[in-house]
Design an enzyme around this catalytic site. Structure first.
Site, short mmCIF file in Angstrom:
data_model
loop_
_atom_site.label_atom_id
_atom_site.label_comp_id
_atom_site.label_asym_id
_atom_site.label_seq_id
_atom_site.Cartn_x
_atom_site.Cartn_y
_atom_site.Cartn_z
N ASP A 275 -6.79 -2.96 -7.41
CA ASP A 275 -7.29 -3.57 -6.18
C ASP A 275 -7.55 -5.05 -6.41
O ASP A 275 -7.87 -5.46 -7.53
CB ASP A 275 -8.57 -2.89 -5.69
CG ASP A 275 -8.82 -3.25 -4.23
OD1 ASP A 275 -8.23 -2.60 -3.35
OD2 ASP A 275 -9.56 -4.22 -3.97
N ARG B 43 -3.62 6.55 0.62
CA ARG B 43 -4.18 7.75 1.27
C ARG B 43 -3.25 8.49 2.21
O ARG B 43 -3.53 9.62 2.58
CB ARG B 43 -5.47 7.36 2.01
CG ARG B 43 -6.62 7.15 1.05
CD ARG B 43 -7.77 6.51 1.74
NE ARG B 43 -7.36 5.22 2.25
CZ ARG B 43 -8.14 4.39 2.91
NH1 ARG B 43 -9.37 4.74 3.17
NH2 ARG B 43 -7.70 3.24 3.32
N TYR C 99 -14.48 -12.16 0.23
CA TYR C 99 -15.23 -10.95 -0.18
C TYR C 99 -16.47 -11.31 -0.99
O TYR C 99 -17.53 -10.72 -0.80
CB TYR C 99 -14.33 -10.00 -0.97
CG TYR C 99 -13.41 -9.21 -0.07
CD1 TYR C 99 -13.89 -8.13 0.67
CD2 TYR C 99 -12.08 -9.56 0.08
CE1 TYR C 99 -13.05 -7.42 1.52
CE2 TYR C 99 -11.24 -8.86 0.93
CZ TYR C 99 -11.73 -7.79 1.65
OH TYR C 99 -10.91 -7.09 2.49
N ARG D 134 -6.81 11.44 -6.60
CA ARG D 134 -8.01 10.73 -6.18
C ARG D 134 -9.24 11.65 -6.15
O ARG D 134 -10.37 11.19 -6.40
CB ARG D 134 -7.74 10.10 -4.81
CG ARG D 134 -8.89 9.44 -4.14
CD ARG D 134 -9.19 8.08 -4.70
NE ARG D 134 -10.04 7.40 -3.76
CZ ARG D 134 -11.34 7.69 -3.59
NH1 ARG D 134 -11.91 8.59 -4.36
NH2 ARG D 134 -12.04 7.05 -2.67
N ARG E 263 0.82 -1.22 0.00
CA ARG E 263 0.00 0.00 0.00
C ARG E 263 0.85 1.26 0.00
O ARG E 263 0.50 2.26 0.64
CB ARG E 263 -0.95 0.04 1.20
CG ARG E 263 -2.02 -1.03 1.18
CD ARG E 263 -3.19 -0.62 0.31
NE ARG E 263 -4.22 -1.64 0.31
CZ ARG E 263 -5.36 -1.53 0.97
NH1 ARG E 263 -5.63 -0.45 1.64
NH2 ARG E 263 -6.24 -2.50 0.92
O1 CP3 Z 1 0.18 -1.60 -2.53
C1 CP3 Z 1 -0.15 -0.72 -3.34
O2 CP3 Z 1 0.23 0.47 -3.21
C2 CP3 Z 1 -0.99 -1.10 -4.54
C3 CP3 Z 1 -2.39 -0.90 -4.40
C4 CP3 Z 1 -3.28 -1.82 -3.57
C5 CP3 Z 1 -4.57 -1.40 -3.16
N1 CP3 Z 1 -5.20 -2.47 -2.61
C6 CP3 Z 1 -5.10 -0.05 -3.32
C7 CP3 Z 1 -6.20 0.41 -2.47
C8 CP3 Z 1 -3.14 -3.16 -3.19
C9 CP3 Z 1 -1.94 -4.08 -3.34
C10 CP3 Z 1 -4.37 -3.54 -2.59
C11 CP3 Z 1 -4.63 -4.91 -2.10
C12 CP3 Z 1 -5.85 -5.16 -1.31
N2 CP3 Z 1 -7.08 -4.61 -1.47
C13 CP3 Z 1 -5.94 -6.14 -0.29
C14 CP3 Z 1 -4.84 -7.08 0.14
C15 CP3 Z 1 -3.84 -6.46 1.01
C16 CP3 Z 1 -4.35 -5.97 2.32
O3 CP3 Z 1 -4.26 -4.75 2.56
O4 CP3 Z 1 -4.84 -6.79 3.11
C17 CP3 Z 1 -7.26 -6.11 0.20
C18 CP3 Z 1 -7.81 -6.99 1.31
C19 CP3 Z 1 -7.97 -5.16 -0.56
C20 CP3 Z 1 -9.41 -4.82 -0.45
C21 CP3 Z 1 -9.62 -3.42 -0.10
N3 CP3 Z 1 -9.36 -2.36 -0.92
C22 CP3 Z 1 -10.16 -2.91 1.11
C23 CP3 Z 1 -10.57 -3.77 2.29
C24 CP3 Z 1 -10.21 -1.52 0.99
C25 CP3 Z 1 -10.83 -0.55 1.96
C26 CP3 Z 1 -10.06 -0.39 3.18
C27 CP3 Z 1 -8.91 0.55 2.95
O5 CP3 Z 1 -7.81 0.27 3.42
O6 CP3 Z 1 -9.15 1.58 2.32
C28 CP3 Z 1 -9.67 -1.18 -0.28
C29 CP3 Z 1 -9.48 0.17 -0.83
C30 CP3 Z 1 -8.16 0.53 -1.36
N4 CP3 Z 1 -7.32 -0.27 -2.10
C31 CP3 Z 1 -7.55 1.82 -1.26
C32 CP3 Z 1 -6.33 1.74 -1.94
C33 CP3 Z 1 -5.33 2.85 -2.15
C34 CP3 Z 1 -8.17 3.03 -0.59
C35 CP3 Z 1 -9.12 3.64 -1.57
C36 CP3 Z 1 -9.37 5.12 -1.42
O7 CP3 Z 1 -8.65 5.91 -2.03
O8 CP3 Z 1 -10.32 5.45 -0.72
#
Ligand code: CP3
Length: 360
Positions: A93, A48, A168, A57, A44
């Protein structure tokens, strides 16, 4: 495996091989060859906590950003400029390919929402294996990134592992207890296996198009598999990780596997065939190494919450983390889970600098 005393590691390695470019450092760590210092990137790393991310964004909702290659590439590159990490991970994602399988995904204030969750035989019918042609936004973004980065910086792709994606698809929202997928496991295990099989086929194909677009490593995120008992991990997570990895590895690109809460399942993770095990923070890396053997590459494992501490605290913790691998070159520095929103950018910078042996 080459071992040095922790304090001598950086000096001995640098004098032997000089300073490496980012890709070469990554490639060598993956091969177990000597490195000047461990390669570093963060889960990540685009997101944010970065003000630059919010600027982009604000112009797109999250999924539109994932599907807009120019903007997704811009956001993917931000951590390279801000942190000078060794690898860029494509902005996307894990839930995106579920859409192609017939399960629409939206993102609300509290994370993802899958309104048409899979609960029974009838709804499971909607979830079809999907195949990709390389024209998808993720592949376009990766081709763009590859052309912008050249060959000197490592480029990473990723996908959700079948169990986590099934969680999910079945739960529909972020779930604390995974009670819906666990009840399916006890009430209709054959249906759950069928869902997992379809997802595994889809994920393998989704990783194929990312590899064809030029990535240097792919990471499978099985974030929720650590919620299973060892026996259930071996029945519902491991076989599908193996199925995906067995299809991807012949394409010549290493595969990393991440599980959150992996302490009970480390040996099973190692049996997945992954080249890299990406582990959480609950165990020190020397304990993990004893459990998984000398050959696999380790990645991790600072608690992301530690980045709420001062730069000095982060630096001391990173030193301890790197000391725990004791000059083992099969190591990639990272967190034990993704960067939390609200993390101070200065702490993230201190993390990267500490891995590089620089002052905070
Ligand atoms: O690592 C990186 O920088 C690449 C981008 C990336 C995102 N999601 C962007 C994202 C990666 C590798 C993921 C993987 C992901 N997504 C996982 C596995 C890793 C982990 O963190 O456990 C999971 C379970 C998800 C599902 C997901 N996506 C959730 C549960 C959420 C909401 C909770 C949260 O942390 O925001 C997301 C949203 C998400 N994915 C955001 C980003 C940058 C936030 C979105 C926003 O801008 O509001």
């Amino acid at each position: 495996m080459t071992r040095f005393e922790a304090d001598d590691t950086v000096e001995i390695m640098t004098s032997a091989i000089g300073v490496l470019n980012k890709f070469e450092r990554f490639r060598r760590a993956l091969a177990g060859d000597p490195v000047d210092r461990p390669p570093v990137w963060l889960m990540r790393q685009a997101g944010r906590y970065l003000p630059q991310y919010h600027l982009v964004r604000n112009r797109y909702d999250f999924l539109t950003l994932c599907r807009t290659p120019d903007a997704a590439a811009e956001v993917s590159l931000q951590p390279l400029a801000v942190l000078d990490v060794d690898a860029v991970i494509v902005f996307n994602d894990i839930l995106v390919p579920l859409e192609a399988m017939g399960v629409p995904v939206t993102f609300g204030e509290h994370g993802p929402v899958l309104a048409q969750a899979v609960r029974d035989t009838a709804t499971a019918e909607r979830l079809r294996p999907a195949f990709f042609d390389g024209g998808e936004p993720v592949a376009q973004t990766l081709r763009l990134l590859r052309s912008m980065l050249g060959v000197e910086t490592a480029l990473l792709g990723f996908a959700g592992a079948p169990f986590t994606l099934a969680a999910y698809a079945v739960e529909g929202v972020l779930s604390r207890n995974l009670d819906v997928i666990k009840s399916l496991r006890y009430q209709q295990p054959a249906l759950l296996h069928c869902v997992l099989e379809r997802i595994a086929e889809t994920v393998a194909d989704y990783l194929r198009i990312q590899i064809e677009a030029g990535v240097d490593m792919v990471q499978l995120f099985d974030t929720w598999a650590g919620a299973l008992s060892l026996a259930d991990y071996e029945e519902y997570a491991l076989p599908y990780q193996r199925a995906v990895i067995a299809r991807v590895r012949p394409l010549g690109i290493p595969v990393a596997l991440y599980v959150n809460g992996s302490a009970a399942v480390l040996e099973a993770m190692a049996a997945s065939g992954a080249d890299v095990l990406s582990v959480d923070w609950r165990l020190p890396l020397d304990t993990v190494r004893c459990r998984v053997g000398p050959d696999v590459v380790l990645q991790g494992n600072l608690d992301p919450a530690a980045l709420y501490g001062s730069a000095e605290t982060v630096t001391a913790l990173v030193k301890g983390m790197v000391a725990a691998v004791r000059g083992d070159t099969r190591y990639i520095a990272n967190l034990g889970h993704g960067i939390l929103p609200g993390t101070p950018v200065e702490s993230v910078k201190a993390f990267v600098r500490a891995v590089k042996g620089e002052a905070p």
